[in-house]
Design a protein around this motif. Structure first.
Motif, mmCIF file in Angstrom:
data_model
loop_
_atom_site.group_PDB
_atom_site.id
_atom_site.type_symbol
_atom_site.label_atom_id
_atom_site.label_comp_id
_atom_site.label_asym_id
_atom_site.label_seq_id
_atom_site.Cartn_x
_atom_site.Cartn_y
_atom_site.Cartn_z
ATOM 1 N N LYS B 14 0.857 -1.187 0.000
ATOM 2 C CA LYS B 14 0.000 0.000 0.000
ATOM 3 C C LYS B 14 0.890 1.233 0.000
ATOM 4 O O LYS B 14 2.022 1.205 0.516
ATOM 5 C CB LYS B 14 -0.901 -0.001 1.231
ATOM 6 N N THR B 15 0.380 2.296 -0.565
ATOM 7 C CA THR B 15 1.120 3.560 -0.582
ATOM 8 C C THR B 15 1.539 3.931 0.829
ATOM 9 O O THR B 15 0.723 3.889 1.764
ATOM 10 C CB THR B 15 0.260 4.666 -1.204
ATOM 11 N N GLY B 16 2.820 4.280 0.967
ATOM 12 C CA GLY B 16 3.331 4.690 2.262
ATOM 13 C C GLY B 16 4.001 3.570 3.054
ATOM 14 O O GLY B 16 4.756 3.854 3.992
ATOM 15 N N GLN B 17 3.756 2.331 2.687
ATOM 16 C CA GLN B 17 4.412 1.230 3.378
ATOM 17 C C GLN B 17 5.877 1.153 2.987
ATOM 18 O O GLN B 17 6.282 1.627 1.917
ATOM 19 C CB GLN B 17 3.719 -0.106 3.048
ATOM 20 N N SER B 18 6.657 0.533 3.841
ATOM 21 C CA SER B 18 8.057 0.308 3.523
ATOM 22 C C SER B 18 8.294 -1.190 3.378
ATOM 23 O O SER B 18 7.515 -2.006 3.894
ATOM 24 C CB SER B 18 8.956 0.864 4.624
ATOM 25 N N MET B 19 9.319 -1.514 2.640
ATOM 26 C CA MET B 19 9.702 -2.914 2.527
ATOM 27 C C MET B 19 11.126 -3.025 2.007
ATOM 28 O O MET B 19 11.697 -2.043 1.517
ATOM 29 C CB MET B 19 8.766 -3.695 1.622
ATOM 30 N N THR B 20 11.674 -4.222 2.155
ATOM 31 C CA THR B 20 13.021 -4.501 1.678
ATOM 32 C C THR B 20 12.982 -5.635 0.677
ATOM 33 O O THR B 20 12.406 -6.698 0.960
ATOM 34 C CB THR B 20 13.952 -4.873 2.847
ATOM 35 N N LEU B 21 13.553 -5.392 -0.475
ATOM 36 C CA LEU B 21 13.754 -6.446 -1.468
ATOM 37 C C LEU B 21 15.126 -7.061 -1.217
ATOM 38 O O LEU B 21 16.122 -6.337 -1.120
ATOM 39 C CB LEU B 21 13.691 -5.887 -2.893
ATOM 40 N N GLN B 22 15.146 -8.371 -1.133
ATOM 41 C CA GLN B 22 16.395 -9.050 -0.814
ATOM 42 C C GLN B 22 17.102 -9.517 -2.075
ATOM 43 O O GLN B 22 16.463 -9.930 -3.045
ATOM 44 C CB GLN B 22 16.140 -10.248 0.097
ATOM 45 N N PRO B 75 20.554 -5.635 -0.127
ATOM 46 C CA PRO B 75 19.116 -5.365 -0.047
ATOM 47 C C PRO B 75 18.761 -3.965 -0.542
ATOM 48 O O PRO B 75 19.542 -3.023 -0.397
ATOM 49 C CB PRO B 75 18.825 -5.506 1.451
ATOM 50 N N LEU B 76 17.573 -3.875 -1.098
ATOM 51 C CA LEU B 76 17.039 -2.594 -1.586
ATOM 52 C C LEU B 76 15.831 -2.237 -0.738
ATOM 53 O O LEU B 76 14.881 -3.011 -0.641
ATOM 54 C CB LEU B 76 16.617 -2.720 -3.051
ATOM 55 N N ARG B 77 15.861 -1.057 -0.133
ATOM 56 C CA ARG B 77 14.767 -0.631 0.752
ATOM 57 C C ARG B 77 13.948 0.461 0.095
ATOM 58 O O ARG B 77 14.497 1.451 -0.384
ATOM 59 C CB ARG B 77 15.338 -0.125 2.073
ATOM 60 N N LEU B 78 12.639 0.251 0.124
ATOM 61 C CA LEU B 78 11.704 1.304 -0.259
ATOM 62 C C LEU B 78 11.214 1.934 1.039
ATOM 63 O O LEU B 78 10.624 1.266 1.890
ATOM 64 C CB LEU B 78 10.519 0.739 -1.033
ATOM 65 N N LEU B 79 11.455 3.205 1.203
ATOM 66 C CA LEU B 79 11.207 3.857 2.481
ATOM 67 C C LEU B 79 9.724 4.161 2.688
ATOM 68 O O LEU B 79 9.184 3.985 3.768
ATOM 69 C CB LEU B 79 12.021 5.141 2.555
ATOM 70 N N SER B 80 9.065 4.643 1.654
ATOM 71 C CA SER B 80 7.651 4.978 1.695
ATOM 72 C C SER B 80 7.113 4.765 0.279
ATOM 73 O O SER B 80 7.257 5.626 -0.573
ATOM 74 C CB SER B 80 7.459 6.424 2.145
ATOM 75 N N ALA B 81 6.544 3.595 0.054
ATOM 76 C CA ALA B 81 6.206 3.193 -1.299
ATOM 77 C C ALA B 81 5.198 4.143 -1.947
ATOM 78 O O ALA B 81 4.252 4.626 -1.297
ATOM 79 C CB ALA B 81 5.660 1.775 -1.305
ATOM 80 N N ALA B 82 5.425 4.366 -3.244
ATOM 81 C CA ALA B 82 4.534 5.204 -4.042
ATOM 82 C C ALA B 82 4.119 4.425 -5.282
ATOM 83 O O ALA B 82 4.872 3.550 -5.745
ATOM 84 C CB ALA B 82 5.245 6.491 -4.448
ATOM 85 N N PRO B 83 2.947 4.722 -5.840
ATOM 86 C CA PRO B 83 2.518 4.014 -7.054
ATOM 87 C C PRO B 83 3.537 4.079 -8.187
ATOM 88 O O PRO B 83 3.627 3.150 -8.994
ATOM 89 C CB PRO B 83 1.203 4.726 -7.420
ATOM 90 N N SER B 84 4.323 5.160 -8.237
ATOM 91 C CA SER B 84 5.344 5.292 -9.282
ATOM 92 C C SER B 84 6.457 4.255 -9.136
ATOM 93 O O SER B 84 7.270 4.085 -10.057
ATOM 94 C CB SER B 84 5.950 6.684 -9.259
ATOM 95 N N GLN B 85 6.505 3.578 -8.006
ATOM 96 C CA GLN B 85 7.515 2.546 -7.801
ATOM 97 C C GLN B 85 7.019 1.148 -8.199
ATOM 98 O O GLN B 85 7.743 0.167 -8.038
ATOM 99 C CB GLN B 85 7.994 2.542 -6.350
ATOM 100 N N THR B 86 5.815 1.082 -8.719
ATOM 101 C CA THR B 86 5.335 -0.163 -9.309
ATOM 102 C C THR B 86 6.225 -0.508 -10.489
ATOM 103 O O THR B 86 6.361 0.287 -11.428
ATOM 104 C CB THR B 86 3.871 -0.013 -9.765
#
Lengths: 114, 114
Positions: B14-22, B75-86
């Motif tokens: 969801k927009t605003g969530q963070s996650m890490t791609l391993q 690892p790649l971290r998305l700090l605050s996910a945005a739709p543009s990062q799809t």
């Protein structure tokens, strides 16, 4: 800055027919040139590369590419396409300095019909 | 050899969530990198690393963080996910940044931000 153009977004060929995928680059000196293949759901795999020397380069899976300085081109060819060649193909160009300088083309999706 | 392993393969945020791609490689490669692949745009470099403890920005670094505490992991971290990062994200590694060493790609992570 260098750029690379793959003018064909999508190509359809019959199995057994010959294939040529086009790639044009924009850079003053002789760049490093690559062709990668991406099968559905997979990462990219190197098909072949050109750094210097013989302008006709042989790669894996029966592919070859020819560097033509006068046309700023590095077209990929295969004499007889197999159904398993259906994939997306990316041309890439780099100046010296390493992988962080590689620029990828937008890709050509190959469909193979029986 | 496992090569380059990316997890997860698919993710919806969801927009605003963070996650890490391993991303992990077992080839003792010095150079590792992250790309995003968007339709009609080829692959674009996000961040790269030339060794443990050393990272640098690529073409499109905004919104992403990386670290390289070990040779194996990047690892790649998305700090605050945005739709543009799809996008589809690829990790790659090579023995060194030098272009005469082959780059190996992971199978990708397909990320959707809603």
């Amino acid at each position: 800055a260098q750029s690379v153009t793959q003018p064909d977004i999508h190509i359809t060929v019959s199995e057994g027919a010959s294939l040529e995928l086009r790639c044009n680059y924009s850079y003053g000196a002789t760049p490093y040139l690559f062709w990668y293949v991406q099968s559905p759901g997979q990462g990219l795999q190197l098909l072949l590369k050109y750094f210097s020397g013989d302008t006709l380069v042989q790669g894996i899976k029966g592919f070859e590419a020819e560097f033509k300085r006068s046309q700023s081109s590095f077209n990929l060819r295969k004499p007889s396409v197999h159904w398993s060649d259906a994939a997306e193909y990316f041309c890439a160009v780099a100046v010296s300095g390493g992988y962080q300088k590689v620029t990828f083309g937008t890709g050509t999706k190959l469909q193979v019909i029986p | 050899n496992a090569g380059v392993t990316q997890t997860p393969k698919f993710q919806v945020l969801k927009t605003g969530q963070s996650m890490t791609l391993q991303c992990a490689q077992d080839m003792n490669h010095e150079y590792m990198s992250w790309y995003r692949q968007d339709p009609g745009m080829g692959l674009r470099l996000i961040h790269y690393s030339v060794g443990a403890g050393i990272t640098d920005q690529g073409e499109v670094p905004n919104g992403y963080n990386v670290s390289r505490s070990t040779t194996e992991d990047f690892p790649l971290r998305l700090l605050s996910a945005a739709p543009s990062q799809t996008s589809v994200y690829f990790c790659a590694s090579s023995y060194s940044r030098q272009l005469n060493t082959e780059a190996f790609f992971g199978q990708g992570t397909r990320l959707t931000v809603v």
